[in-house]
Design an enzyme around this catalytic site. Sequence first.
Site, short mmCIF file in Angstrom:
data_model
loop_
_atom_site.label_atom_id
_atom_site.label_comp_id
_atom_site.label_asym_id
_atom_site.label_seq_id
_atom_site.Cartn_x
_atom_site.Cartn_y
_atom_site.Cartn_z
CG HIS A 199 -6.28 -0.92 -5.90
ND1 HIS A 199 -5.09 -1.35 -5.37
CD2 HIS A 199 -6.68 0.12 -5.12
CE1 HIS A 199 -4.77 -0.60 -4.33
NE2 HIS A 199 -5.74 0.30 -4.16
NE ARG B 1 -3.65 -0.10 2.44
CZ ARG B 1 -4.50 -0.37 3.41
NH1 ARG B 1 -4.71 0.53 4.37
NH2 ARG B 1 -5.16 -1.50 3.45
CE1 TYR C 142 -19.94 16.87 -14.00
CE2 TYR C 142 -18.92 16.81 -11.83
CZ TYR C 142 -20.04 16.92 -12.62
OH TYR C 142 -21.27 17.07 -12.05
#
Length: 840
Positions: free
Chosen positions: A76, A30, A120
């Site tokens: 993931h 991680r 967006y």
Amino acid sequence: MSDNKIEELTLEQLMGERFGRYSKSIIQERALPDIRDGLKPVQRRILFAMNKDGNTYDKGFRKSAKSVGNVMGNFHPHGDSSIYEALVRLSQDWKLLEPLIEMHGNNGSMDGDPPAAMRYTEARLSKIAGLMLRDINKDTVEMTLNFDDTEKEPTVLPARIPNLFVNGATGISAGYATEIPPHNLRELIKALIFLMQHPDASLDDLMQYVPGPDFPTGGIIQGTDGIRKAYETGRGRVILRAKTTIDELRGGRRQITVTEIPYEVNKAQLVKRINDLRLNKKVEGIAEARDETDRSGLRLAIELKRNADAKGILNYLLKNTDLQINYNFNMVAIDDQRPMRIGLKHYLESYLAFQQEIITRRTRFDLNKAKTRLHIVEGLIKALSILDQVIKTIRSSKNRKDATNNLVAEYQFTQPQAEAIVALQLYRLTNTDVTDLQDEQKRLNDAIAEYEKILNDKNELNRVLVRELKTIDKAFGSDRRTQIEKHVQKLTVDTKVTVPDEEVVVLVSHAGYIKRSSLRSFNASSLDDNGLREDDYPLLIQSASTLSHLFMFTNLGHVIYRPIHELADTKWKETGEHISQSIGLADNEQIISALILDHLDVPGTVIISTSDGQVKQTTISDLNPGTRYKSRASVFMKLKNDQAQVLNVQYYEPKDENTSLTAISKQGYGLRFDVAEVPVQGTRTAGVRAINLKDDDELTNLVLTNDQDNLAIITQRGAFKEMAASELELGRRARRGVLVLHKLKKNPHEVVDFIAYSPEFHGALEVITNRPEFQDILVDDHHLGTIKSNGTFVIDTDTQGVPVTLRKKITAVDDKETDPNESTEDTPQHGSKRETLDIN
């Protein structure tokens, strides 16, 4: 459930084992980057997934949400927000020196603005990200199954650029954190090539090519020693400051212009901090701070007031804002499945070994592919040479499999060759195709020879690596952005920059209260309406600049320092701050004298006297405050015994050759001697003998005196006497002196205190008793007595108390322009142990 499935564990064992597994997971999977490709797992999965989907720089942009969904669904299994945050960071050119993602839309800003939602924005891999993934399909890296065993993902990317140092890394895991700064790609490539050619190169050799980090936001690094330590040990600290210039504006005004700020500093908060300092009057001289950043680049304008100290203000801002920060290296990465702190050479060696492995595996893959193809080409060429027999055999076969077996049996083709011949299309049976096959055979033989040479000769492999690195440098290399300076500049901030030069009135009281008040507040009140208790009285009332310095001396030999601007700013009618709020004094300790200096580099000394007859001079520079002056007092006089106390502290600057020192003891012995007889000594000395006292006698005061001065004496019985100082002939110190009182057999007079005053002084003196009571005495009401007289009674000790102090009455604020060696009617005498002292 059967008993053999129940395992008994202590809480310590259980928590230790579970947390150990958790820690290993977040360290390896991680938070920390791999030393080989410089990527954390989420970043690696983003790049791999986008490359797998063909979302590369040479194709159109795709919605970020699609990329995030692919990463989350296939590789993931964590929240989409963490994946999108990682994707956005990979696109931010103010955080990464070489962004690996290109993004359309709002991807955040240096002001800390959040990016637009992933629905967006659009993203694709950048061109340089292609180098991170180049050759991944040639078995260059290990592949492993994803979380649900439906796909394969790489354990590391080929990373044809030294990404760990190029883009840096930051992260926090269990027990480990990492902070690796970005570096210049061109410099790293040169260092890699040099290390390849000189495996025994020293760190200093490599630092000729990599002198330090290169931040995407530019700036200036100070402290090459810190860089070297970081490159040697993995830990180090440097100073990182903004790039600034001081520009001239019209009207004689100037402006500090900032064009580069330190790495990861929030620009909007930086501007706000500067404006807050201006509004809170922490710094003087700033008119406005504004952000003028536009498409042409970053620009902050700090406009200054007319005649402002631009250099001083810049130093203050560097010291008190994020225009200058400490950057701490902590270069930790996963190396061979475990976290390690790495230095520059360690990293470069690891990266070279990794790239040599990548090229070896790629070459082995290409070699096997070329040999396989050559085998097929050789079979096709042989088939074309006996084409009629081959066609006859195929036509006589039952099916494709039978034809393949017949070709193998009759003409000794291999199984792959036979399958290729059977699959051959008719149009390929031309002379042109035979020529093409022969050309391809030659090319394959040359390639195979080249591949085998690379695999068998390490020097050849390194030549390939050097050639590829130089190609990358030519395509993507850029000039350094961050400037490096060898030494850390020491920032000194003049008080004038932080404190407005204002005229205030300072008060120090006998009970230990201190304050400063504005002239407006002072003038709006009466002198006596000062907020002190009835049993307290001022030792000093003096006008001063906020840039001046206050020294307060105690009877136990301690000096307390305060810049005037740090005193409590209160109305004149308010009490102010007690010294015990910041500095603890002993139960029997009190302030006896105060001194205000405009500067700390004045040439004078302070003359210190004690009750056991000691005296010394100490320079002002010896009294200069230390760094802990706010919480502790310093020693200025060493007392010889527990009964001794400091009586008086007077500022002295030799301006008048007629100045001497007058000492009078409790039993009435007076002595006058030259100031030059008192040596200048340090703060922790006890001085020399001023007057030779009897065993049961003590000194009452020692004051600076001019030859024409008069002396005023008060006794414990309340008798007041004036006499000419010249009555005491100038002698040598350490003598007994002569009596200045007439000895009485019954209830003799004892001197309590005395002062010296000029014959031009026609004001009032003030006697303070132990109650305390305050009694004014006009000097003109008393005539000069002889040396043997005892004066006249002015205090009724039964009703008013026993006198303890004699001083000039404070009737007006002491103007700081007064000369300390001249006494005036409205200012306290410079020689009194409890009065204003002034140097100007």
